[in-house]
Design a protein around this motif. Sequence first.
Motif, PDB file in Angstrom:
ATOM      1  N   THR A  99     -13.215   5.509 -11.265  1.00 56.74           N
ATOM      2  CA  THR A  99     -12.346   5.912 -12.476  1.00 56.74           C
ATOM      3  C   THR A  99     -12.757   5.048 -13.584  1.00 56.74           C
ATOM      4  O   THR A  99     -13.154   3.916 -13.635  1.00 56.74           O
ATOM      5  N   ARG A 136     -11.302   7.450 -20.660  1.00 51.56           N
ATOM      6  CA  ARG A 136     -11.534   8.665 -20.918  1.00 51.56           C
ATOM      7  C   ARG A 136     -12.720   8.885 -22.179  1.00 51.56           C
ATOM      8  O   ARG A 136     -13.570   9.620 -22.214  1.00 51.56           O
ATOM      9  N   GLU A 137     -12.916   7.582 -23.033  1.00 48.73           N
ATOM     10  CA  GLU A 137     -13.836   7.483 -23.931  1.00 48.73           C
ATOM     11  C   GLU A 137     -15.088   7.770 -23.450  1.00 48.73           C
ATOM     12  O   GLU A 137     -16.031   8.191 -23.819  1.00 48.73           O
ATOM     13  N   ALA A 141     -15.890   8.945 -20.280  1.00 49.29           N
ATOM     14  CA  ALA A 141     -16.042  10.123 -19.351  1.00 49.29           C
ATOM     15  C   ALA A 141     -16.374  11.225 -20.493  1.00 49.29           C
ATOM     16  O   ALA A 141     -17.160  12.192 -19.962  1.00 49.29           O
ATOM     17  N   LEU A 142     -16.134  11.060 -21.731  1.00 50.74           N
ATOM     18  CA  LEU A 142     -16.532  12.054 -22.319  1.00 50.74           C
ATOM     19  C   LEU A 142     -17.998  12.265 -22.745  1.00 50.74           C
ATOM     20  O   LEU A 142     -18.406  13.439 -23.026  1.00 50.74           O
ATOM     21  N   HIS A 189      -8.467  17.795 -15.570  1.00 48.32           N
ATOM     22  CA  HIS A 189      -8.033  16.809 -15.954  1.00 48.32           C
ATOM     23  C   HIS A 189      -8.355  15.618 -15.121  1.00 48.32           C
ATOM     24  O   HIS A 189      -8.844  14.444 -15.569  1.00 48.32           O
ATOM     25  N   LEU A 231     -11.693  14.203 -16.429  1.00 45.75           N
ATOM     26  CA  LEU A 231     -11.590  13.330 -17.741  1.00 45.75           C
ATOM     27  C   LEU A 231     -11.487  11.744 -17.650  1.00 45.75           C
ATOM     28  O   LEU A 231     -11.738  11.118 -18.536  1.00 45.75           O
ATOM     29  N   THR A 232     -11.626  11.482 -16.287  1.00 44.11           N
ATOM     30  CA  THR A 232     -11.310   9.775 -16.087  1.00 44.11           C
ATOM     31  C   THR A 232     -12.136   9.558 -14.911  1.00 44.11           C
ATOM     32  O   THR A 232     -12.077   8.426 -14.287  1.00 44.11           O
TER      33      THR A 232
END
Length: 384
Positions: A61, A64-65, A67-68, A276, A279-280
């Motif tokens: 995990t 998000r930044e 994972a982008l 979803h 995204l992480t």
Amino acid sequence: MFVTFRRLRRCQYVQLMTTCLVLSLVMVCWEQLDNTVVSHVKSVSFRYFINRFSMVNKSLTIPREQALVFSNFPYLLDHPEKCKDQDVLLLLFVKTSPENIQRRQAIRSTWGNQTYIRQSLGVTVKVLFVLGALEASDERPDRSTYGPQEQLEFEDKLYSDLIQQGFTDSFHNLTLKLLMQFHWMHQHCAHARFLMTADDDIFVHIPNLVQYLQDMSRRGLTDLWVGKVHRGSPPVRSRSSKYYVPYNMYPWLSYPDYTAGAGYVVSSDVADKIYHATLTLNASLYIDDVFMGICANAIGVSPREHAFFSGEAKAPYHSCIYSQMMTSHGHVEDIYDLWKAATHPQVKKEGPGLIGRLYCTIVKVALLCRPYYVNSYPCKAAFS
């Protein structure tokens, strides 16, 4: 006494030599034993006794930044309107490479023919080919000829079915293709009832698959993820394998359960949850079907085994197999002949009735239950 002592020494000598020989063989073959027997024993133990996949999710995990980075590539070819205002039963993504134009053409002419599907089966299935960008070395050598990217653009003008992002198309970027599929569905085709991902050397028996999915849809089934399931599979630690995964990329003894990447189906609710999850999660693991298993484990979805989804091999050629076939792997030159044979009206006539079912059971046992025979379907498929 002297004879007995000599015989005893001789036996000890033989035992010593035998032990040395066995140890030598183990030392020579240890890497192979470790990569096959030992690693599988450790993996199964981890899977069934320790079962700490929650630690896997936690370790992968990321914010998000970060994972982008794995999904924020520009689209070079895109068709965002493909599903607009249509009742889509299945959104089917075919993973392909830029140079595999003949494979794409074969699919368009056989099981991926959307006009045939609409007219003969009465449903809408959207077939899209997903690919990455060409490497710099693949650019055209001179300006007098069309370059590979321009050829792709021309192909896309003819068929309007290529979805391409700006990452390099390679084996080690397969996970990026997986992300592209779930992100594209979320953005442009979230109303499709099912998503399928498949290789471009796979054969999909579309009539059988459509019938199966229609039945699942009528039953209102959710959390569906179906294919050829791998349970308790260990990471490959041999550097000579293209599936090699170093410890710093994945330090655990076993992968979460996953379906073979050759071809599997998920329901729309699962597709949304997977989106979803991506995204992480750290998507640097380039084994895409394993990464799918990690995402599914994070959202609490388990794969469902289907006996007639192929994994790594071709299905036997026989009408009794065709009547239940979903997918078969490893088809390129023979795809036209297989499509013609598998969808022939005679196939449906051989199965019905007690005699027909008994005949097909005997045939499937003979084809699928032979010892030491590697096939795409398990022996239990003969009795389903």
